[in-house]
Each structure stands twice: as structure tokens, then as C-alpha cells.
Design an enzyme around this catalytic site. Structure first.
Site, short mmCIF file in Angstrom:
data_model
loop_
_atom_site.label_atom_id
_atom_site.label_comp_id
_atom_site.label_asym_id
_atom_site.label_seq_id
_atom_site.Cartn_x
_atom_site.Cartn_y
_atom_site.Cartn_z
CG ASP A 1 -2.14 1.11 1.21
OD1 ASP A 1 -3.32 0.56 1.01
OD2 ASP A 1 -1.84 2.31 1.08
CG ASN B 1 -12.14 -0.86 4.16
OD1 ASN B 1 -12.36 -1.39 5.22
ND2 ASN B 1 -10.81 -0.34 3.86
CD GLN C 1 -14.74 -0.88 -2.28
OE1 GLN C 1 -15.94 -1.31 -1.96
NE2 GLN C 1 -14.17 -1.45 -3.44
CG HIS D 1 -8.91 -3.10 -2.01
ND1 HIS D 1 -9.64 -2.52 -2.80
CD2 HIS D 1 -8.51 -2.46 -0.93
CE1 HIS D 1 -9.96 -1.46 -2.20
NE2 HIS D 1 -9.53 -1.48 -0.96
CG HIS E 1 -6.74 -2.86 3.31
ND1 HIS E 1 -5.96 -1.76 3.20
CD2 HIS E 1 -8.22 -2.72 2.83
CE1 HIS E 1 -6.81 -1.05 2.32
NE2 HIS E 1 -7.98 -1.61 2.36
P1 AMP Z 1 -9.81 1.11 0.49
O1 AMP Z 1 -9.98 2.35 1.22
O2 AMP Z 1 -10.20 -0.06 1.24
O3 AMP Z 1 -10.40 1.14 -0.76
O4 AMP Z 1 -8.25 0.92 0.32
C1 AMP Z 1 -7.73 1.38 -0.89
C2 AMP Z 1 -6.06 1.39 -0.57
O5 AMP Z 1 -5.43 1.53 -1.69
C3 AMP Z 1 -5.75 2.53 0.32
O6 AMP Z 1 -5.10 2.04 1.72
C4 AMP Z 1 -4.59 3.41 -0.51
O7 AMP Z 1 -3.39 3.73 0.38
C5 AMP Z 1 -4.18 2.38 -1.55
N1 AMP Z 1 -3.86 2.76 -2.82
C6 AMP Z 1 -4.16 3.88 -3.48
N2 AMP Z 1 -3.50 3.96 -4.60
C7 AMP Z 1 -2.41 3.11 -4.57
C8 AMP Z 1 -1.30 2.66 -5.42
N3 AMP Z 1 -1.10 3.38 -6.57
N4 AMP Z 1 -0.49 1.90 -5.03
C9 AMP Z 1 -0.69 1.17 -3.79
N5 AMP Z 1 -1.67 1.45 -3.18
C10 AMP Z 1 -2.66 2.30 -3.30
#
Ligand code: AMP
Length: 115
Positions: free
Chosen positions: A31, A88, A95, A101, A103
Site C-alpha cells: 500500500d 472495506n 472503500q 482488495h 488489506h
Molecule cells: P480502501 O480504502 O479499502 O479502498 O483502500 C484503498 C487503498 O489503496 C488505500 O489504503 C490506499 O492507500 C491504497 N492505494 C491507492 N492507490 C495506490 C497505489 N497506486 N498503490 C498502492 N496502494 C494504493
């Protein structure tokens, strides 16, 4: 056609990511805004927007994603002390990226309940 999500663009190698695991069905990468010493996202290569959008036909894929989480947890040295797995889902679930995805968080004492 909707714009590809950032995670689809990572799968397609259009944008870089720190990939820690890959197989024919899944990809795992760090992440960009880690919330713990280890924070890895495990995603299906199939474009499923959210857990709520998964179908019964995705059952074995969903199981596979958990298997990948377990493997990556071992790879990252988390198996002994433990870790947390979070999905999420939707607006209330927090989300922000519309590609399913998981975590994987570990490497510190994680509080409960989450905010
Ligand atoms: P969510 O809030 O469950 O949708 O999580 C999305 C996650 O994606 C967050 O923890 C972000 O920090 C992560 N994220 C967003 N863009 C990227 C990226 N380009 N590479 C890696 N992680 C990312």
C-alpha cells in the site's frame, strides 16, 4: 466504458507498484500509504468492483485470495505474531478504490475496534 481503476492499471503494469506476490488469479503489492509496518493489498486480476459485487461463481477465487494473504503473511514474517485482514466494502465501509482488495496489516499491535 468507465476509466480503469488504479488497481487495474497496476495489474496491466501501466503504473508501478511494489509487487510482493503474483499468480494467474491474483496480485499483491505494498500500500502506498501504509497503516502498519507491513501493509499489503491482495487483489484479484478479475475486475470485481467490491465484495458486494462478487457472485457465487467467485467463491473459489475469494478463497484463493485468502490463501494468498496467508502466504504473503508468512513471506512477510507475520505468521508468528499475527496480523489483520480487512475488506472495506462500499461507502460506509470506507472503500475508496472500486476494485476488490484485501488489506493485510501487521508488524505492530493493532487496536480493536477499528474506527
Ligand atoms: P480502501 O480504502 O479499502 O479502498 O483502500 C484503498 C487503498 O489503496 C488505500 O489504503 C490506499 O492507500 C491504497 N492505494 C491507492 N492507490 C495506490 C497505489 N497506486 N498503490 C498502492 N496502494 C494504493
Amino acid at each position: 466504458m468507465p476509466a480503469p481503476t488504479i488497481f487495474k492499471r497496476i495489474i496491466d503494469r501501466e503504473i508501478p507498484a511494489q509487487i510482493v506476490y503474483e499468480d494467474d488469479q491474483s496480485l499483491a503489492f505494498r500500500d502506498v500509504r501504509p497503516q502498519a509496518p507491513v501493509h499489503v493489498l491482495v487483489i484479484p486480476k478479475k475486475e470485481i468492483p467490491a465484495l458486494a459485487a462478487a457472485g457465487d461463481e467467485d467463491s473459489s477465487l475469494l478463497g484463493h485470495l485468502l490463501t494468498v494473504v496467508r502466504r504473503v503473511a508468512v513471506q512477510e514474517g507475520l505468521a508468528e505474531n499475527g496480523y489483520r485482514v480487512i475488506i472495506n466494502c462500499g461507502r460506509d465501509g470506507g472503500q475508496t478504490v472500486d476494485h476488490l482488495h484485501l488489506h493485510l496489516l501487521g508488524g505492530r499491535d493493532l487496536h480493536w475496534p477499528p474506527g
